[in-house]
Design a protein around this motif. Sequence first.
Motif, PDB file in Angstrom:
ATOM      1  N   VAL A  94      -0.174  -9.116   2.410  1.00 34.08           N
ATOM      2  CA  VAL A  94      -0.395  -9.048   0.940  1.00 34.08           C
ATOM      3  C   VAL A  94      -0.938 -10.509   0.628  1.00 34.08           C
ATOM      4  N   VAL A  95      -1.899 -10.260  -0.233  1.00 28.50           N
ATOM      5  CA  VAL A  95      -2.661 -11.753  -0.542  1.00 28.50           C
ATOM      6  C   VAL A  95      -1.869 -12.442  -1.360  1.00 28.50           C
ATOM      7  N   HIS A  96      -1.279 -12.079  -2.497  1.00 27.28           N
ATOM      8  CA  HIS A  96      -0.915 -13.126  -3.311  1.00 27.28           C
ATOM      9  C   HIS A  96       0.658 -12.986  -3.386  1.00 27.28           C
ATOM     10  N   GLY A  97       1.461 -13.970  -2.941  1.00 27.16           N
ATOM     11  CA  GLY A  97       2.961 -13.872  -3.237  1.00 27.16           C
ATOM     12  C   GLY A  97       3.663 -14.747  -4.331  1.00 27.16           C
ATOM     13  N   GLU A 113       8.670  -3.911  -6.941  1.00 25.01           N
ATOM     14  CA  GLU A 113       8.487  -4.188  -8.410  1.00 25.01           C
ATOM     15  C   GLU A 113       8.003  -5.433  -8.602  1.00 25.01           C
ATOM     16  N   GLU A 114       8.813  -6.317  -7.826  1.00 29.03           N
ATOM     17  CA  GLU A 114       8.314  -7.957  -8.116  1.00 29.03           C
ATOM     18  C   GLU A 114       6.917  -8.124  -7.562  1.00 29.03           C
ATOM     19  N   LEU A 115       6.545  -7.380  -6.743  1.00 25.75           N
ATOM     20  CA  LEU A 115       4.925  -7.741  -6.218  1.00 25.75           C
ATOM     21  C   LEU A 115       4.111  -7.052  -7.574  1.00 25.75           C
ATOM     22  N   ASN A 126      -4.007  -7.711  -4.881  1.00 26.72           N
ATOM     23  CA  ASN A 126      -2.726  -7.178  -5.090  1.00 26.72           C
ATOM     24  C   ASN A 126      -2.613  -5.738  -5.040  1.00 26.72           C
ATOM     25  N   PRO A 127      -3.624  -4.989  -6.136  1.00 31.21           N
ATOM     26  CA  PRO A 127      -3.159  -3.713  -6.222  1.00 31.21           C
ATOM     27  C   PRO A 127      -3.477  -2.842  -4.968  1.00 31.21           C
ATOM     28  N   ALA A 128      -4.422  -2.897  -4.169  1.00 28.67           N
ATOM     29  CA  ALA A 128      -4.687  -2.338  -3.114  1.00 28.67           C
ATOM     30  C   ALA A 128      -3.475  -2.618  -1.999  1.00 28.67           C
ATOM     31  N   ILE A 130      -0.475  -3.177  -2.585  1.00 26.58           N
ATOM     32  CA  ILE A 130       0.509  -2.428  -3.085  1.00 26.58           C
ATOM     33  C   ILE A 130       0.321  -1.070  -2.721  1.00 26.58           C
ATOM     34  N   THR A 131      -0.641  -0.426  -3.185  1.00 26.07           N
ATOM     35  CA  THR A 131      -0.998   0.862  -2.660  1.00 26.07           C
ATOM     36  C   THR A 131      -0.662   1.353  -1.257  1.00 26.07           C
ATOM     37  N   GLY A 132      -1.280   0.411  -0.597  1.00 27.13           N
ATOM     38  CA  GLY A 132      -0.841   0.584   0.961  1.00 27.13           C
ATOM     39  C   GLY A 132       0.438   0.478   1.411  1.00 27.13           C
ATOM     40  N   ILE A 133       1.194  -0.190   0.797  1.00 30.46           N
ATOM     41  CA  ILE A 133       2.737  -0.307   1.139  1.00 30.46           C
ATOM     42  C   ILE A 133       3.263   1.247   0.568  1.00 30.46           C
ATOM     43  N   GLU A 134       3.046   1.386  -0.671  1.00 25.17           N
ATOM     44  CA  GLU A 134       3.712   2.655  -1.242  1.00 25.17           C
ATOM     45  C   GLU A 134       3.234   3.875  -0.325  1.00 25.17           C
ATOM     46  N   VAL A 135       1.887   3.974   0.399  1.00 27.52           N
ATOM     47  CA  VAL A 135       1.518   5.162   0.865  1.00 27.52           C
ATOM     48  C   VAL A 135       2.306   5.142   2.335  1.00 27.52           C
ATOM     49  N   ALA A 136       2.539   3.943   3.003  1.00 27.86           N
ATOM     50  CA  ALA A 136       3.041   3.702   4.232  1.00 27.86           C
ATOM     51  C   ALA A 136       4.470   4.050   4.222  1.00 27.86           C
TER      52      ALA A 136
END
Length: 403
Positions: A94-97, A113-115, A126-128, A130-136
Amino acid sequence: MTDATRVLVLNSGSSSVKFQLIDMADGSRPAVGIVERIGESTGRIEYRPQHGGTRSTERPFPDHSAALEAVSAELAADGLGLDSPELAAIGHRVVHGGTTFTAPTVITDKMVEELRELVPLAPLHNPANITGIEVARRLRPDLPQVAVFDTAFHATMPEYAARYAIDRETADRFSVRRYGFHGTSHQYVSRRTAQLLGRAPESVNVIVLHLGNGASASAVAGGVCVDTSMGLTPLEGLVMGTRSGDLDPAILLHLHRVAGMSVDEIDVLLNRRSGLLGLCGDNDMREIARRMGEGDAAAQLAFDVYVHRLKKYVGAYLAVLGRVDAIAFTAGVGENSAAVREAAMSGLENLGIEVDSVRNAVRGSSPRLISTEDSRVAIAVVPTDEELEIAGQTFNLVRQHAS
Ligand SMILES: Nc1ncnc2c1ncn2[C@@H]1O[C@H](COP(=O)(O)OP(=O)(O)O)[C@@H](O)[C@H]1O
Ligand SMILES: CC(=O)OP(=O)(O)O
Ligand SMILES: [Mg+2]
């Protein structure tokens, strides 16, 4: 937890997903690959199993969901699917924390949600992620998943290095500060450089030059980052493939007021049409080197601007660190361009920095020294391995949680 030892590392970009399956028991990589051109009319998945025989398939991937399902299917065809009992966790780049996440973090609904709240800080990246996280998570809801942040390693920067000299209240209200990126690479390479010198990371000061498409420098004192060249976003600092790096901030005002450009147009100009590409029409250092060989003046100027900025950061970080034991070159350009390394280090003999031209010209894939015997500062080429670093941090965190 079982004795599963494999970690799937996912690096989801805006139009690509890079993946690596890494076995932490022996460091082997049963599978490595990439899905490219997601969302375009023609896409491609390339899959390289450990025992050779690259499989490459051209077909469209309408979104990240389709891309990750294809990754899962390729892995499954080799008995390495996401349902494999040997899989211990999935690690996501994840690029930006922001200031919220300064260490690798186990992914939960609340965490996602915080991300999402951090998207305005990194709208390109970050949107990409997050999408990767959701799909996984949808594909393997039961499996521990971890986010490893590009910004995390830089969270130790002292306040005076992280602050911009603007009104404090405005800065704080809008989270405007320097975060830094490529942190997993700077962390891995600084540690690996200490190993190359045969010394403990705590005793070594290193300047790391990560020169890929995006490029950044960092000053690492005893394993701890004290300064880095990227800032609020990955636009600040070095000249990059398509990004300008440092500018007089008034240029933005000038382009808006005098050239009549919109904010979005300026964004595209500085992030996608500047840097080496803007200076000479090419962003690939190989092509620039070829053109320079033919006496192309624009390519030569682009190279010179790139190297001049790099040298200024080396000088700055020599001063910031006071004592420097090593300068490490990494990523696509840093690992492969002897010309960039030689030019960036030239004329620094009086500072105890001297490249050995013969060593520098030797190609290789393992960490190596390219300085002369007399050089007080060691100069090294240290191939980065962000995936291994992400897998290691993911695996350690999951094990801690399980015990
Ligand atoms: N042999 C080479 N000589 C010079 N530059 C190279 C060579 N191989 C790769 N590069 C440079 O490396 C860049 C990509 O670096 P990389 O670290 O893979 O980027 P990223 O991970 O940011 O996409 C290319 O744009 C190219 O300029
Ligand atoms: C944060 C950043 O610049 O990443 P990349 O080099 O992958 O574009
Ligand atoms: Mg890279």
